[in-house]
Design an enzyme around this catalytic site. Structure first.
Site, PDB file in Angstrom:
ATOM      1  N   SER A  15      12.446 -36.997 -30.531  1.00  0.00           N
ATOM      2  CA  SER A  15      11.449 -36.050 -30.016  1.00  0.00           C
ATOM      3  C   SER A  15      10.139 -36.165 -30.807  1.00  0.00           C
ATOM      4  CB  SER A  15      11.988 -34.618 -30.125  1.00  0.00           C
ATOM      5  OG  SER A  15      10.951 -33.707 -29.845  1.00  0.00           O
ATOM      6  N   LYS A  66      17.946 -27.399 -20.551  1.00  0.00           N
ATOM      7  CA  LYS A  66      16.876 -26.608 -19.923  1.00  0.00           C
ATOM      8  C   LYS A  66      17.395 -25.582 -18.894  1.00  0.00           C
ATOM      9  CE  LYS A  66      12.945 -29.722 -20.491  1.00  0.00           C
ATOM     10  NZ  LYS A  66      11.803 -30.344 -19.814  1.00  0.00           N
ATOM     11  N   ASP A 102       6.303 -26.825 -18.277  1.00  0.00           N
ATOM     12  CA  ASP A 102       6.192 -28.229 -17.832  1.00  0.00           C
ATOM     13  C   ASP A 102       5.244 -28.379 -16.640  1.00  0.00           C
ATOM     14  OD1 ASP A 102       7.923 -29.371 -19.729  1.00  0.00           O
ATOM     15  OD2 ASP A 102       9.683 -28.895 -18.524  1.00  0.00           O
ATOM     16  N   GLY A 126      10.327 -38.312  -6.076  1.00  0.00           N
ATOM     17  CA  GLY A 126      11.476 -37.892  -6.872  1.00  0.00           C
ATOM     18  C   GLY A 126      11.776 -36.429  -6.601  1.00  0.00           C
ATOM     19  N   ALA A 127      13.032 -36.039  -6.817  1.00  0.00           N
ATOM     20  CA  ALA A 127      13.427 -34.650  -6.559  1.00  0.00           C
ATOM     21  C   ALA A 127      14.350 -34.130  -7.665  1.00  0.00           C
ATOM     22  CB  ALA A 127      14.104 -34.546  -5.188  1.00  0.00           C
ATOM     23  N   ALA A 130      12.170 -32.766 -13.260  1.00  0.00           N
ATOM     24  CA  ALA A 130      10.728 -32.822 -13.514  1.00  0.00           C
ATOM     25  C   ALA A 130       9.953 -32.569 -12.221  1.00  0.00           C
ATOM     26  CB  ALA A 130      10.357 -34.187 -14.089  1.00  0.00           C
TER      27      ALA A 130
HETATM   28  P1  ATR Z   1      14.966 -35.568 -14.173  1.00  0.00           P
HETATM   29  O1  ATR Z   1      15.686 -34.272 -14.338  1.00  0.00           O
HETATM   30  O2  ATR Z   1      14.610 -36.219 -15.466  1.00  0.00           O
HETATM   31  O3  ATR Z   1      13.810 -35.489 -13.235  1.00  0.00           O
HETATM   32  P2  ATR Z   1      17.101 -36.452 -12.414  1.00  0.00           P
HETATM   33  O4  ATR Z   1      17.406 -35.051 -12.074  1.00  0.00           O
HETATM   34  O5  ATR Z   1      18.236 -37.337 -12.795  1.00  0.00           O
HETATM   35  O6  ATR Z   1      16.040 -36.591 -13.598  1.00  0.00           O
HETATM   36  O7  ATR Z   1      16.295 -37.072 -11.181  1.00  0.00           O
HETATM   37  C1  ATR Z   1      16.034 -38.399 -11.092  1.00  0.00           C
HETATM   38  C2  ATR Z   1      15.169 -38.708  -9.854  1.00  0.00           C
HETATM   39  O8  ATR Z   1      14.962 -40.110  -9.853  1.00  0.00           O
HETATM   40  C3  ATR Z   1      15.835 -38.364  -8.540  1.00  0.00           C
HETATM   41  O9  ATR Z   1      14.832 -38.055  -7.608  1.00  0.00           O
HETATM   42  C4  ATR Z   1      16.515 -39.691  -8.180  1.00  0.00           C
HETATM   43  O10 ATR Z   1      16.740 -39.890  -6.811  1.00  0.00           O
HETATM   44  P3  ATR Z   1      18.122 -39.342  -6.116  1.00  0.00           P
HETATM   45  O11 ATR Z   1      17.895 -37.879  -5.899  1.00  0.00           O
HETATM   46  O12 ATR Z   1      18.220 -40.103  -4.855  1.00  0.00           O
HETATM   47  O13 ATR Z   1      19.220 -39.632  -7.081  1.00  0.00           O
HETATM   48  C5  ATR Z   1      15.463 -40.661  -8.648  1.00  0.00           C
HETATM   49  N1  ATR Z   1      16.019 -41.992  -8.915  1.00  0.00           N
HETATM   50  C6  ATR Z   1      16.740 -42.344  -9.988  1.00  0.00           C
HETATM   51  N2  ATR Z   1      17.055 -43.667  -9.941  1.00  0.00           N
HETATM   52  C7  ATR Z   1      16.508 -44.142  -8.794  1.00  0.00           C
HETATM   53  C8  ATR Z   1      16.455 -45.431  -8.156  1.00  0.00           C
HETATM   54  N3  ATR Z   1      17.027 -46.497  -8.711  1.00  0.00           N
HETATM   55  N4  ATR Z   1      15.776 -45.549  -6.997  1.00  0.00           N
HETATM   56  C9  ATR Z   1      15.176 -44.476  -6.438  1.00  0.00           C
HETATM   57  N5  ATR Z   1      15.190 -43.230  -6.978  1.00  0.00           N
HETATM   58  C10 ATR Z   1      15.842 -43.061  -8.141  1.00  0.00           C
END
Ligand code: ATR
Length: 279
Positions: A15, A66, A102, A126-127, A130
């Protein structure tokens, strides 16, 4: 008496918060120390009780705590509760109150380029956790539209439906996002795709990106992901994940001390920790 601040996580050794926050505490001559604590999942409740017993002034929470910290706090701010994640806790007269800085950290980091979004179309890629913090905070600011593209479209749809703030949003596949990319003024990459060591990966192609757009990546290792490099080469304004990291820390510091700190100093500190590279 010297005050104590902390960050709890697992892992915690890498960190950058302790060096950044101890520097800014001493810069403002606040008699306090910020300490990293490695806390395993099954010891979180005990750790929080211990921090309360010793009267800690405030602390940050990082991966993987978190969301799981929520039941152990006394009060949760409305936005943090809707996001379902807390990254900052303030000891308010003996009560532990949880906040999420954040999303606002991310938005504050955009201020030099954009401070209002009412006429902007935003795409979040992404979903995950974050994306959730950024999407909910941004939805509160009422952009013209804010869509979410994700590999698993259902997760993007669920994120939209769970947001308490009304917004003009739709869930897209990554392929659809590539196809409609020229509609967006702001593109925010929130996945770990492109992070060290897999630095040549990108979540979507930027072939149809508007050259006037603002493209952000929450990754800061490397400082410029392949995604940002290609966006910059297409003429877009780009921003890496340093700003979100620095501003979430600055907002936590403000909640604890009432002082909004020198963000430039914090940014330089983080860049130095990352190896002296300039953005
Ligand atoms: P964080 O909490 O750090 O944001 P997370 O909850 O694991 O991490 O979310 C990871 C994101 O990256 C998700 O949107 C994931 O897509 P899925 O919901 O389909 O899993 C996306 N992601 C991770 N690896 C991926 C890949 N190889 N290709 C496309 N999307 C990916």
């Amino acid at each position: 008496m010297k005050k104590l601040f902390a960050v709890l996580g697992d892992p915690i050794g890498h960190s950058m918060s302790p060096i950044m926050l101890n520097d800014i505490l001493s810069f403002y001559e606040i008699d306090a120390h910020y300490h990293p604590f490695l806390v395993r999942r099954d010891e979180l409740e005990t750790a929080v009780k211990g921090l309360k017993a010793i009267g800690i002034s405030g602390f940050n929470i990082t991966i993987p705590h978190k969301s799981t910290i929520i039941p152990f706090l006394d009060e949760i701010d409305e936005l943090a509760l809707s996001i379902g994640a807390v990254n900052t806790v303030v000891n308010e007269n003996g009560k532990f109150v949880g906040y999420n800085t954040d999303g606002y950290g991310f938005i504050k980091g955009l201020n030099p380029y954009m401070s209002s979004f009412y006429d902007k179309k935003v795409l979040v890629i992404g979903a995950g956790g974050a994306a959730r913090a950024i999407y909910f905070t941004m939805a509160k600011m009422k952009p013209l539209a804010i869509d979410i593209a994700n590999r698993t479209v259902l997760k993007a749809q669920e994120l939209i439906e769970s947001c308490p703030y009304e917004s003009n949003s739709k869930a897209l596949s990554l392929e659809e996002a590539e196809l409609y990319l020229n509609e967006y003024d702001v593109v925010i990459q929130t996945t770990m795709i492109g992070m060290y060591p897999k630095i040549s990966e990108m979540p979507i192609s930027l072939k149809l990106l508007k050259s006037q757009s603002l493209v952000c990546d929450i990754i800061y290792n490397p400082l410029e992901t392949q995604f940002l490099m290609e966006a910059r080469q297409k003429g877009a304004t780009v921003q890496n994940g340093i700003e979100m990291f620095v501003y979430q820390g600055a907002l936590a510091f403000e909640k604890w001390t009432g002082i909004f700190p020198d963000v430039k100093r914090m940014r330089e500190n983080v860049l130095q920790q990352l190896g002296g590279v300039k953005c």
